[in-house]
Structures are given as structure tokens and as C-alpha cells.
Scaffold this motif. Structure first.
Motif, PDB file in Angstrom:
ATOM      1  N   LEU A 104       0.874  -1.332  -0.007  1.00  0.00           N
ATOM      2  CA  LEU A 104       0.097   0.007  -0.157  1.00  0.00           C
ATOM      3  C   LEU A 104       0.960   1.213  -0.085  1.00  0.00           C
ATOM      4  CD1 LEU A 104      -3.130  -0.608   2.474  1.00  0.00           C
ATOM      5  CD2 LEU A 104      -3.129  -0.336  -0.064  1.00  0.00           C
ATOM      6  N   MET A 105       1.804   1.148   0.711  1.00  0.00           N
ATOM      7  CA  MET A 105       2.885   2.495   0.894  1.00  0.00           C
ATOM      8  C   MET A 105       3.378   3.081  -0.435  1.00  0.00           C
ATOM      9  SD  MET A 105       4.047   4.572   2.639  1.00  0.00           S
ATOM     10  CE  MET A 105       4.192   3.946   4.371  1.00  0.00           C
ATOM     11  N   GLU A 106       3.710   2.067  -1.373  1.00  0.00           N
ATOM     12  CA  GLU A 106       4.234   2.490  -2.633  1.00  0.00           C
ATOM     13  C   GLU A 106       3.223   2.892  -3.543  1.00  0.00           C
ATOM     14  OE1 GLU A 106       6.856   3.746  -5.273  1.00  0.00           O
ATOM     15  OE2 GLU A 106       7.526   2.799  -3.054  1.00  0.00           O
ATOM     16  N   SER A 107       2.059   2.025  -3.641  1.00  0.00           N
ATOM     17  CA  SER A 107       0.768   2.526  -4.382  1.00  0.00           C
ATOM     18  C   SER A 107       0.225   3.871  -4.008  1.00  0.00           C
ATOM     19  CB  SER A 107      -0.230   1.457  -4.506  1.00  0.00           C
ATOM     20  OG  SER A 107      -0.597   1.062  -3.161  1.00  0.00           O
ATOM     21  N   ALA A 108       0.310   4.200  -2.722  1.00  0.00           N
ATOM     22  CA  ALA A 108      -0.218   5.382  -2.029  1.00  0.00           C
ATOM     23  C   ALA A 108       0.586   6.564  -2.420  1.00  0.00           C
ATOM     24  CB  ALA A 108      -0.545   5.248  -0.676  1.00  0.00           C
ATOM     25  N   LYS A 109       1.906   6.251  -2.419  1.00  0.00           N
ATOM     26  CA  LYS A 109       2.623   7.267  -3.019  1.00  0.00           C
ATOM     27  C   LYS A 109       2.610   7.889  -4.486  1.00  0.00           C
ATOM     28  CE  LYS A 109       6.613   6.701   0.323  1.00  0.00           C
ATOM     29  NZ  LYS A 109       8.107   6.081   0.323  1.00  0.00           N
ATOM     30  N   LYS A 110       2.354   6.561  -5.280  1.00  0.00           N
ATOM     31  CA  LYS A 110       2.259   6.713  -6.780  1.00  0.00           C
ATOM     32  C   LYS A 110       0.861   7.570  -6.893  1.00  0.00           C
ATOM     33  CE  LYS A 110       4.843   3.103  -8.135  1.00  0.00           C
ATOM     34  NZ  LYS A 110       5.010   1.697  -9.008  1.00  0.00           N
ATOM     35  N   ALA A 111      -0.016   7.320  -6.156  1.00  0.00           N
ATOM     36  CA  ALA A 111      -1.282   7.909  -6.323  1.00  0.00           C
ATOM     37  C   ALA A 111      -1.668   9.111  -5.646  1.00  0.00           C
ATOM     38  CB  ALA A 111      -2.376   6.981  -5.912  1.00  0.00           C
ATOM     39  N   GLY A 112      -0.614   9.767  -4.851  1.00  0.00           N
ATOM     40  CA  GLY A 112      -1.061  10.962  -4.081  1.00  0.00           C
ATOM     41  C   GLY A 112      -1.746  10.800  -2.860  1.00  0.00           C
ATOM     42  N   LYS A 113      -2.057   9.490  -2.472  1.00  0.00           N
ATOM     43  CA  LYS A 113      -2.909   9.446  -1.503  1.00  0.00           C
ATOM     44  C   LYS A 113      -2.289   8.794   0.025  1.00  0.00           C
ATOM     45  CE  LYS A 113      -6.658   7.825  -4.917  1.00  0.00           C
ATOM     46  NZ  LYS A 113      -7.428   9.064  -4.503  1.00  0.00           N
TER      47      LYS A 113
END
Length: 211
Positions: A104-113
Motif C-alpha cells: 500500500l505504501m508504494e501505491s499510495a505514494k504513486k497515487a498521492g493518497k
């Protein structure tokens, strides 16, 4: 299951709450939920200044969804930790919390969430027709409402009672103005004990055959 002594203590606690709160405006289905929160927090504000708010279909929708084996999606593991585990076991409800998923951390960073937002996004399938329980992260609650607006999900019930100073009040106010079946409250107070108490109370209503 409680021991006899444990049940006696709980019954006495409920009697104290009844006597101290006096008259109130909650109906016969709402009050057991409010009372359970007060029992879990010793905070009478949830019947007063930080009053609980109920969508007209919230309780019936929640009870029916739980009875039919829906998933319960939470924002943090603390909500699950405070729930009576026998209830979801008996009714076949999957307990889902993705906040600790390393990906989740990486995907959140990429999505700005935030991670809390992404934890809701990845639970799209379980949220649709399920019960969402947010006790800590306003961003998770805001994300679920956005997913509803996008037409991705239609939860049976959203319990939105995040605690805090940033966006907590605003997210709950927004939820209270939607057509989503909701249980929420006014103000900054909330948290995992409140969120889990609501679910535990719904299960108790379910076992009593109330819907």
C-alpha cells in the motif's frame, strides 16, 4: 460468551447509563447502539454534544447485511481487535483491514493518497454490499464517499466515526448529508472503541431478531 459475574457487571453498567442519561431522543433501535458506545467510552457526550446521527435505513441495512454474511471493511486493525469475534464467525462475515499491507505504501505514494485511502480502494469488491467501519482515518471515510460518487461501490452501511483534528469533523459532516446509509456523530470524538461498539451493538440487535 460472558461469565455470570461479567454479565452482572455489564448489566449494572447499563443501568447506571440509563439512570444518568435520563430522557433522550433516540428511538428503540438507536438507543442500544448509543448506550453501547457510552459503555465502551464512559463518555456521555455521544448522546449530547457529540450526538450520534443515524440515516433512516442504517440499522436495518446493517443488520440485514451482517445476517447475510457481508464483509466488514475497517480502516485500522484496532477496530477489529475490539470486536466480539464470535459474531462474524457465526454469521460468516469476513473481517478485512488492508492498512498494514506492505504494497500500500508504494501505491499510495504513486497515487498521492494516504495508506488509509488506498486500503479502501483495494477493498472495492468487499465494500460493495458490505459494511464499512471507519474509526480513525478521515481520509478513509472521504475515499469511500468518493468511490460511491464514482459509482464503484454501494455499501450497505458506512459507520463513519473517525477521531481527530484534521478532517474528522468535516468528513462526518459530509457523510451525514449523503444518501449512503450511515451511522456517524458530530464533532471530533470517535475512535476504534466507538466504531467496534457500534458493530457489536448491531450484532446484538441481530441476535435479538430486530431489523
Amino acid at each position: 460468551m460472558q461469565t455470570r459475574k461479567g454479565q452482572e457487571i455489564e448489566d449494572e453498567s447499563m443501568q447506571i447509563i440509563e439512570s444518568e442519561i435520563g430522557s433522550h431522543t433516540f428511538n428503540e433501535m438507536e438507543w442500544p447502539i448509543v448506550r453501547r458506545i457510552i459503555h465502551s467510552t464512559a463518555d456521555f457526550d455521544f448522546a449530547r454534544e457529540n450526538k450520534l446521527l443515524f440515516h433512516k435505513d442504517a440499522i436495518s441495512n446493517g443488520i440485514n447485511a451482517l445476517k447475510n454474511g457481508c464483509s466488514i471493511v475497517t480502516d485500522v486493525n484496532g477496530v477489529i481487535g475490539l470486536m466480539n469475534k464470535q459474531n462474524p464467525k457465526d454469521f460468516g462475515n469476513n473481517l478485512i483491514c488492508n492498512i498494514s499491507d506492505p504494497s500500500l505504501m508504494e501505491s499510495a505514494k504513486k497515487a498521492g493518497k494516504t495508506r488509509a485511502q488506498m486500503s479502501m480502494r483495494v477493498a472495492e469488491k468487499e465494500i460493495d454490499g458490505g459494511v464499512v467501519v471507519v474509526g480513525n482515518a478521515p481520509t478513509a471515510l472521504l475515499e469511500v464517499m468518493e468511490m460511491v460518487r464514482e459509482g464503484l461501490v454501494k455499501p450497505a452501511l458506512v459507520v463513519g466515526i473517525p477521531v481527530g483534528f484534521v478532517s474528522a469533523v468535516e468528513s462526518k459532516d459530509e457523510l451525514s448529508k449523503t444518501d449512503i446509509p450511515f451511522i456517524t456523530n458530530i464533532g471530533r470524538k470517535g475512535g476504534s472503541p466507538c466504531a467496534s461498539a457500534i458493530i457489536n451493538a448491531l450484532y446484538k440487535l441481530l441476535r435479538q431478531g430486530i431489523n
